[in-house]
Design a protein around this motif. Structure first.
Motif: not given
Ligand code: IPM
Ligand code: MN
Length: 352
Positions: A12-26, A73-80, A276-279
């Motif tokens: 998904g968007d924003g910090t989604g990829p960064e946090v998902v990468a860590e989730g996948l690592k674990v 899922l990471g996060a959905i939502g984009h400022p633009d 499953f997603e961070p809220i």
């Protein structure tokens, strides 16, 4: 040989990829340790793709997503992108199409975590919100009349079906029984004003309660629940509520458990594909800085394993998260953890 699971990953968007990468690592570390296989397939969905291609999510993609054991899922939502387009076109579309009728959101204060609630300890803040996730105000019923004129009318209706309300309430009773803590289920509503919708909820709640004599029942209006969640969170074990109220009270819940950095949720279809997603959201201002807390995403993965039936691995992740939170992190807030996003992922994965 352990089981094998096909998991669709939407960073998904924003910090989604960064946090998902860590989730996948674990998740990878946990699957290696506990002897099961996770087969990840990435789907490029979100604001960037929409801006690039004009496509939100195709029917073909939706069809494919039905064939996974779970979605991460990471996060959905984009400022633009105008609010509502991505949320309705991806997140809510998935929840509704896959009939993920439960949104399960634990509110747990782990040892060593600061809560803004003075004098409250981990034993005081440990409850779960079961949010109805397929109807209510989110069903999108209503419309405009004479939009943009002085006579404009906007109607947004809350849809509550007996079937939808009952399956959610039953899930909450069953969940409360399995959780086996205080065995108390609180209905959160607004029976004094929303006298149609919550009349249905209340009647269904007490009818179903008859089948669960071991579970204590309670009722509170949503505004009062907000008050008690701050003043006496220890009163709650499991709370069941509609989609809109569940959305609102779980942000409050996230704050009393230490913030969005730790709050995870599951969109659950007990007979189908769950997600499953961070809220917390996509946090655009922190994007790419490697400073947000990935614990919520890690805990979303933990919940995914729990629901897939990998209980021991889920327990190990929770223990590792608790240890890192208590012994290592200075704070759960972005930029104040004392570690970067990826270092936090390394710490948790290292304890598997
Ligand atoms: C949540 C979010 C979503 C919701 C938004 C992004 C549509 O706030 O998961 O709680 O309202 O359900
Ligand atoms: Mn929300």
């Amino acid at each position: 040989m352990g089981k094998s699971y096909r998991i669709a990953v939407i960073q998904g968007d924003g910090t989604g990829p960064e946090v998902v990468a860590e989730g996948l690592k674990v998740l990878k570390a946990a699957s290696a340790k506990f002897g099961f296989t996770l087969d990840f397939t990435h789907y490029d969905l979100g604001g960037e793709r929409y801006k690039r291609t004009g496509e939100i999510m195709s029917d073909e993609t939706l069809k494919e997503l039905r064939n996974y054991h779970a979605i991460y899922l990471g996060a959905i939502g984009h400022p633009d992108v105008k609010p509502g387009i991505l949320e309705k076109g991806i997140l809510l579309k998935l929840r509704f199409s896959l009939d993920q009728y439960i949104n399960l959101r634990p509110v747990i204060l782990y040892p060593g975590v600061d809560t803004p609630l003075k004098d409250k300890k981990p034993e005081d803040i440990n409850f779960v919100v079961v949010r109805e996730n397929s109807e209510g105000l989110y069903a999108g019923a209503g419309g405009f009349l004479k939009r943009g004129t002085p006579d404009e009318i906007a109607i947004q209706e809350s849809i509550n079906t007996r079937k939808g309300v009952e399956r959610c309430i039953r899930y909450a009773f069953d969940y409360c029984r399995t959780r086996n803590k205080a065995k108390k289920l609180t209905l959160c509503g607004k029976t004094n004003v929303l006298t149609f919708a919550f009349d249905l909820w209340e009647r269904t709640f007490y009818e179903v309660a008859g089948e669960y004599p071991d579970i204590k029942t309670d009722y509170a209006h949503v505004d009062a629940i907000c008050m008690w969640m701050v003043k006496n969170p220890e009163w709650f074990d499991v709370i069941v509520t509609d989609n809109m109220f569940g959305d609102i009270i779980t942000d409050l819940g996230a704050m009393i458990q230490g913030g969005m950095g730790i709050a995870a949720g599951g969109n659950i279809n007990p007979q189908g594909v769950s997600m499953f997603e961070p809220i917390g959201g996509s946090a655009p201002k922190y994007t790419g800085l490697n400073i947000v807390n990935p614990m919520a995403a890690i805990m979303a993965g933990q919940m995914m394993l729990e629901i897939l039936g990998e209980g021991p691995a889920a327990l190990a992740i929770e223990k590792a998260v608790m240890e890192v939170v208590e012994k290592k992190l200075k704070s759960l807030s972005a930029g104040q953890m004392g570690y970067s996003t990826s270092e936090v992922g390394d710490l948790v994965a290292g304890l598997m």
